[in-house]
Scaffold this active site. Structure first.
Site, PDB file in Angstrom:
ATOM      1  N   ASN A 226     -26.570 -28.215  20.375  1.00 42.15           N
ATOM      2  CA  ASN A 226     -26.965 -27.149  21.292  1.00 42.15           C
ATOM      3  C   ASN A 226     -25.773 -26.681  22.096  1.00 42.15           C
ATOM      4  O   ASN A 226     -24.778 -27.396  22.239  1.00 42.15           O
ATOM      5  CB  ASN A 226     -28.057 -27.636  22.249  1.00 42.15           C
ATOM      6  N   CYS A 227     -25.862 -25.447  22.603  1.00 39.61           N
ATOM      7  CA  CYS A 227     -24.964 -24.987  23.657  1.00 39.61           C
ATOM      8  C   CYS A 227     -25.830 -24.789  24.899  1.00 39.61           C
ATOM      9  O   CYS A 227     -26.898 -25.383  25.011  1.00 39.61           O
ATOM     10  CB  CYS A 227     -24.231 -23.711  23.243  1.00 39.61           C
ATOM     11  N   MET A 228     -25.409 -23.974  25.844  1.00 38.59           N
ATOM     12  CA  MET A 228     -26.152 -23.874  27.096  1.00 38.59           C
ATOM     13  C   MET A 228     -27.532 -23.252  26.914  1.00 38.59           C
ATOM     14  O   MET A 228     -28.463 -23.579  27.642  1.00 38.59           O
ATOM     15  CB  MET A 228     -25.337 -23.071  28.116  1.00 38.59           C
TER      16      MET A 228
END
Length: 474
Positions: A28-30
């Site tokens: 995941n990223c933000m």
């Protein structure tokens, strides 16, 4: 767990991406759950119609499911647990249903290449933000309280302690990038880290700083370890490709002993002879291009105006090598605050939609839920929940961002270039203490705040005048 990322939703997503057997990686990223897939033809593009999913970006080997800030991490963790429990399913039937739909959804080679940068740099972003915030706060305190650089005492010691993290990060950053890049390109991470370290070593025996490599030329040929991140990315790609070719011919009994050894010898030779000079030329060319764009007000406007489109297509991580190149050449990241104006333009557009909509409309609820993350620099909720579905406000938001970029470009053209004190960091209002310039942190903060204000106002005006006509404001 929030309702939007319930186990039922994640199970549905897992089925629509081809089942557990089609998942190569989960991260995941933000704001996005990133699922690496073995076969993109098994992916159902209608995932984006599921309740709780804001949007979906498809590449040849990755599915990016946009959940929004704070939810992507929980979704990735829960999905990893599901993958650990779920049996591998036969996805042939899903493939047959989706094959015709996906023929029109093929991504370009450029998008596929830029998607690799997300794999390389996304794990580093929390560290960039933390180190940059600590450096920015320490610099702001030192500026406001007039603390000399050579001062002694508890406060100077505390400020130096806060600054040491960014020094450590940027001193050894190439090793982290080399490790992640080698893995992203299909090789062994530690081999990429070792090759990256060659760019960090010094080759001048008379130098009083750095780490001397023990030799100053390569069999009589001069060594010029320029290029930094650009060279490291090329070297890591070459290292992964060479490792794959070596492993193809290596007997299993000798794989552990000889594959990495041969890979390192060949890659290091290429690095000294070809990649370091080539990386240096590319580094200088890229730095020259973006430094001149940054100093050109209209170039800044174009960059800020187009950035939201890059976010929509999921290729905005491709700017990170440019950020790192600018840090090396300028001492600060002058491109990041320009691109941050895109998010500020969206805030202005969203406020205009809120003002023009009815008091109890669903649109007002959507704006209220997305505006705070937008002010703090997280733009996906506004993009996918408010502006992009209505299209015209998305265009006027881009124009508002372009106006903010033009403002920052004009100030730089008049003699006050500024930028982020880190290669990457938060945008929006949170980034204010991270701004810096040759004239100090306070002028840089003022320019950035002025750019945000211009983008807010112009995004609001453009959307009020042109972005609400024939647009559903319910």
């Amino acid at each position: 767990m929030a309702k939007e990322i319930s186990s039922e939703l994640l199970n549905t997503i897992l089925t629509r991406v081809g089942g557990p057997g089609n998942i190569a990686s989960c991260g995941n990223c933000m704001t996005r759950l990133r699922l690496g897939v073995h076969d993109s033809s098994l992916v159902d593009p209608n995932i984006k119609t599921l309740e709780g999913v804001k949007s979906v970006i498809l590449t040849s080997d990755q599915v990016q499911v946009v959940f929004g800030p704070g939810k992507a991490h929980r979704a990735a963790k829960a999905m990893s647990e599901l993958l650990g429990e779920a049996p591998v399913q036969d996805a042939a039937e899903i493939a047959a249903q989706n094959k015709r739909q996906l023929k029109a959804k093929q991504t370009s080679g450029v998008q596929q290449f830029l998607a690799k940068f997300a794999t390389i740099f996304t794990p580093l972003i929390p560290g960039f933000i933390a180190a940059g915030l600590l450096l920015g706060i320490a610099t702001l305190i030192a500026t406001v309280m007039h603390v000399p650089a050579d001062a002694q005492g508890t406060l100077p010691d505390a400020l130096n302690f806060m600054k040491v993290f960014s020094k450590g990060l940027f001193t050894f950053l190439v090793i982290l990038v080399g490790y992640n890049a080698a893995q992203a390109f299909g090789g062994t991470g530690v081999n990429g880290a070792i090759i990256a370290a060659l760019f960090l070593l010094g080759y001048n025996p008379a130098a009083t700083t750095g780490y001397y490599a023990g030799f100053h030329d390569f069999f009589g040929l001069p060594i010029d370890p320029r290029g930094n991140i650009i060279g490291v990315l090329i070297a890591a790609w070459a290292c992964a490709r060479i490792e794959g070719m070596v492993r193809r011919f290596m007997p299993d009994d000798l794989d552990m002993l000889l594959t990495s050894l041969i890979t390192l010898l060949i890659t290091a030779t290429l690095a000294y002879l070809i990649i370091m000079p080539l990386g240096g030329w590319l580094f200088e060319g890229m730095s020259w291009l973006f430094m001149h764009l940054n100093s050109n007000p209209f170039g800044c406007a174009v960059l800020a105006g187009l950035f939201l489109i890059a976010v929509v297509f999921g290729v905005h991580q491709g700017f990170i090598p440019v950020y790192l190149a600018l840090m090396d050449s300028q001492g600060f990241n002058s491109l990041f605050p320009i691109l941050s104006m895109a998010g500020a333009g969206q805030v202005g557009a969203a406020l205009a939609l809120y003002w023009r909509s009815q008091p109890h409309s669903a649109l007002r609820s959507q704006v209220r839920g997305a505006i705070i993350p937008g002010l703090l620099g997280v733009g996906e909720p506004l993009i996918y929940g408010v502006t992009l579905p209505r299209m015209k406000p998305f265009v006027t938001a881009c124009l508002g961002g372009a106006a903010g970029g033009l403002f920052i470009g004009l100030i730089a053209w008049w003699g006050l270039p500024m930028g982020l004190n880190s290669a990457f960091g938060p945008s929006g209002l949170v980034a204010l203490p991270l701004m810096t310039s040759a004239q100090g942190i306070l002028p840089a903060m003022a320019v950035y705040a002025g750019g945000i204000l211009v983008a807010w106002v112009c995004g609001f005006i453009f959307t009020t005048l042109f972005g609400c006509r024939n647009v559903n404001l319910d």
